[in-house]
Scaffold this active site. Structure first.
Site, PDB file in Angstrom:
ATOM      1  N   ASP A 138       0.848  -1.183   0.000  1.00 49.45           N
ATOM      2  CA  ASP A 138       0.000   0.000   0.000  1.00 49.45           C
ATOM      3  C   ASP A 138       0.883   1.232   0.000  1.00 49.45           C
ATOM      4  O   ASP A 138       1.978   1.225   0.565  1.00 49.45           O
ATOM      5  CB  ASP A 138      -0.938   0.034   1.205  1.00 49.45           C
ATOM      6  CG  ASP A 138      -2.178   0.877   0.919  1.00 49.45           C
ATOM      7  OD1 ASP A 138      -3.173   0.320   0.409  1.00 49.45           O
ATOM      8  OD2 ASP A 138      -2.152   2.087   1.190  1.00 49.45           O
ATOM      9  N   ASP A 166       4.499   2.305  -3.955  1.00 53.86           N
ATOM     10  CA  ASP A 166       3.543   2.733  -4.979  1.00 53.86           C
ATOM     11  C   ASP A 166       3.162   1.518  -5.813  1.00 53.86           C
ATOM     12  O   ASP A 166       3.998   0.917  -6.475  1.00 53.86           O
ATOM     13  CB  ASP A 166       4.203   3.808  -5.858  1.00 53.86           C
ATOM     14  CG  ASP A 166       3.258   4.371  -6.913  1.00 53.86           C
ATOM     15  OD1 ASP A 166       2.187   3.774  -7.159  1.00 53.86           O
ATOM     16  OD2 ASP A 166       3.602   5.409  -7.500  1.00 53.86           O
ATOM     17  N   ASP A 258      -7.607  -4.330  -5.774  1.00 57.03           N
ATOM     18  CA  ASP A 258      -8.829  -3.681  -5.300  1.00 57.03           C
ATOM     19  C   ASP A 258      -8.517  -2.187  -5.273  1.00 57.03           C
ATOM     20  O   ASP A 258      -8.112  -1.638  -4.248  1.00 57.03           O
ATOM     21  CB  ASP A 258      -9.204  -4.216  -3.913  1.00 57.03           C
ATOM     22  CG  ASP A 258     -10.544  -3.685  -3.437  1.00 57.03           C
ATOM     23  OD1 ASP A 258     -11.504  -3.717  -4.223  1.00 57.03           O
ATOM     24  OD2 ASP A 258     -10.621  -3.214  -2.284  1.00 57.03           O
ATOM     25  N   CYS A 320     -15.081  -0.512  -5.373  1.00 57.13           N
ATOM     26  CA  CYS A 320     -16.392  -0.340  -4.737  1.00 57.13           C
ATOM     27  C   CYS A 320     -17.097   0.887  -5.312  1.00 57.13           C
ATOM     28  O   CYS A 320     -17.933   1.503  -4.652  1.00 57.13           O
ATOM     29  CB  CYS A 320     -16.278  -0.269  -3.223  1.00 57.13           C
ATOM     30  SG  CYS A 320     -15.280   1.081  -2.585  1.00 57.13           S
TER      31      CYS A 320
END
Length: 385
Positions: A138, A166, A258, A320
């Site tokens: 992350d 990154d 994701d 999402c």
């Protein structure tokens, strides 16, 4: 931005945003009917009655997703004994479906390219078992630190390493366990949560140097388990990068991307703007310039995640967001640019309460159709050309 004067609590600009993306505003009226989901740590099934008694409600098994249970939407889990003792963790069923799509097997080397805040990472580790490895990446250090807290709390960290990096440029190949650990001081020893003052000072200096020289940053190793393939390696060995041709044979078996998005499919996230203010929604979700920059980022994350796959490996791309721009359009552009990428049917998805996406073989979850948060899922295989 003014709130609507009609029966809808949503502001006009957000309703226009939904209309432009072919989305039904009534999706957001289903929030009171959308259950809360938990995943039960394997081996804790016998304690379900005790968990129900403490929660004061029935814990319903999710028939289409092993290990998942639903609770009434107003039930809080953070203060429960089961949560404190690491027997359950909160994760939406749609997010669980994205992980399930990877079909993780013992021995797989898995990359979670946007790992924070960590629930999907924990599920990957649950499924992996005692063979293979998981690399969690992350870009934000404090968010990845939350992942570290989770994997330690749920005792899932033995085969995991976490790196601040990154995701669009991350280039480390999967680690393998080394039995011939070197005795010199320059190799990684077993992880300790409490570091010496000298180690903390060196880590702080490294972060400061990275901040001062952003163009030459290397990943920061935030955590590693004893079977994550790090112990016994030198720093040069750990941070060695490999060519694209080498990745075909030694890349990751499975990759989850994701990607960062506008979160407009997360009903609970959108509801927060009632407290934060609808003007904040304008800046974080509706701003066209930010959305354009997000789609560029999403394509870069997807492309790099695919690059890090071995030949025959599988990648799941999810967001999402419910928008076409952040999902189907990103996937379509990626497929156009990558001849060795092939969309795959997701095994077992026939029983999932979702609908087809705008591209064949992609899937969409939403509160009305699925009784989950909104999620787009696409699975891609790297074929040998």
């Amino acid at each position: 931005m003014e709130e609507r004067t009609s029966n809808s609590p949503l502001p006009d600009a957000f309703v226009d945003f939904l209309d432009a993306n072919g989305l039904d505003p009534s999706i957001y009226s289903a929030s009171d009917l959308t259950p809360r989901y938990i995943r039960l740590k394997p081996g804790c099934e016998s304690q379900l009655e005790e968990i129900e008694a403490e929660m004061g409600c029935k814990v319903e098994k999710v028939f289409w997703l092993p290990g998942f249970y639903s609770l009434p939407p107003n039930v809080q889990i953070a203060n429960s004994k089961a949560y404190r003792e690491g027997k359950i963790y909160g994760i939406d069923a749609a997010s669980g479906a994205a992980v399930s799509a990877l079909n993780i097997s013992a021995g797989d080397h898995v990359l979670d390219l946007c790992a924070a805040p960590g629930a999907k990472l924990c599920m990957i580790l649950d499924l992996l078992g005692d063979l293979g490895s998981v690399t969690g990446v992350d870009v934000t250090r404090h968010r990845l630190a939350a992942c570290r807290t989770m994997v330690q709390k749920y005792e899932l960290g033995d085969h995991c390493r976490l790196l601040v990096a990154d995701g669009t440029t991350f280039s480390l190949f999967p680690t393998r366990n080394y039995s011939d650990s070197k005795s010199c001081e320059s190799v990684f020893k077993e992880w300790r949560s409490r570091r010496t003052w000298k180690e903390r000072k060196k880590a702080a200096r490294d972060r400061e140097n990275a901040h001062m020289n952003p163009g030459i940053q290397e990943p920061e190793l935030l955590f590693y388990g004893k079977h994550a393939g790090v112990v016994g390696l030198s720093k040069d060995e750990l941070f060695k990068t490999v060519s694209d041709s080498e990745l075909l044979s030694c890349g990751y078996d499975k990759v989850l991307v994701d990607a960062e998005c506008t979160h407009d499919g997360s009903i609970k996230h959108i509801q927060k703007f009632e407290h934060w203010g609808w003007k904040t929604l304008q800046r974080r979700v509706l701003d066209a310039e930010r959305t354009d920059s997000l789609t560029v980022l999403q394509l870069k994350l997807l492309s790099n995640g695919f690059r890090l796959l071995k030949a025959g490996g599988l990648l799941v791309y999810s967001t999402c967001s419910l928008t076409i721009a952040q999902n189907e359009e990103v996937v379509a552009q990626f497929l156009k640019e990558n001849g060795s990428a092939e969309l795959q049917e997701i095994s077992g998805a026939e029983s999932w309460p979702c609908r087809s996406g705008g591209i064949l073989k992609t899937l969409r979850f939403d509160p009305l159709t699925s009784q989950t948060s909104g999620l787009f899922v696409a699975m891609i295989r790297k074929i040998v050309t």
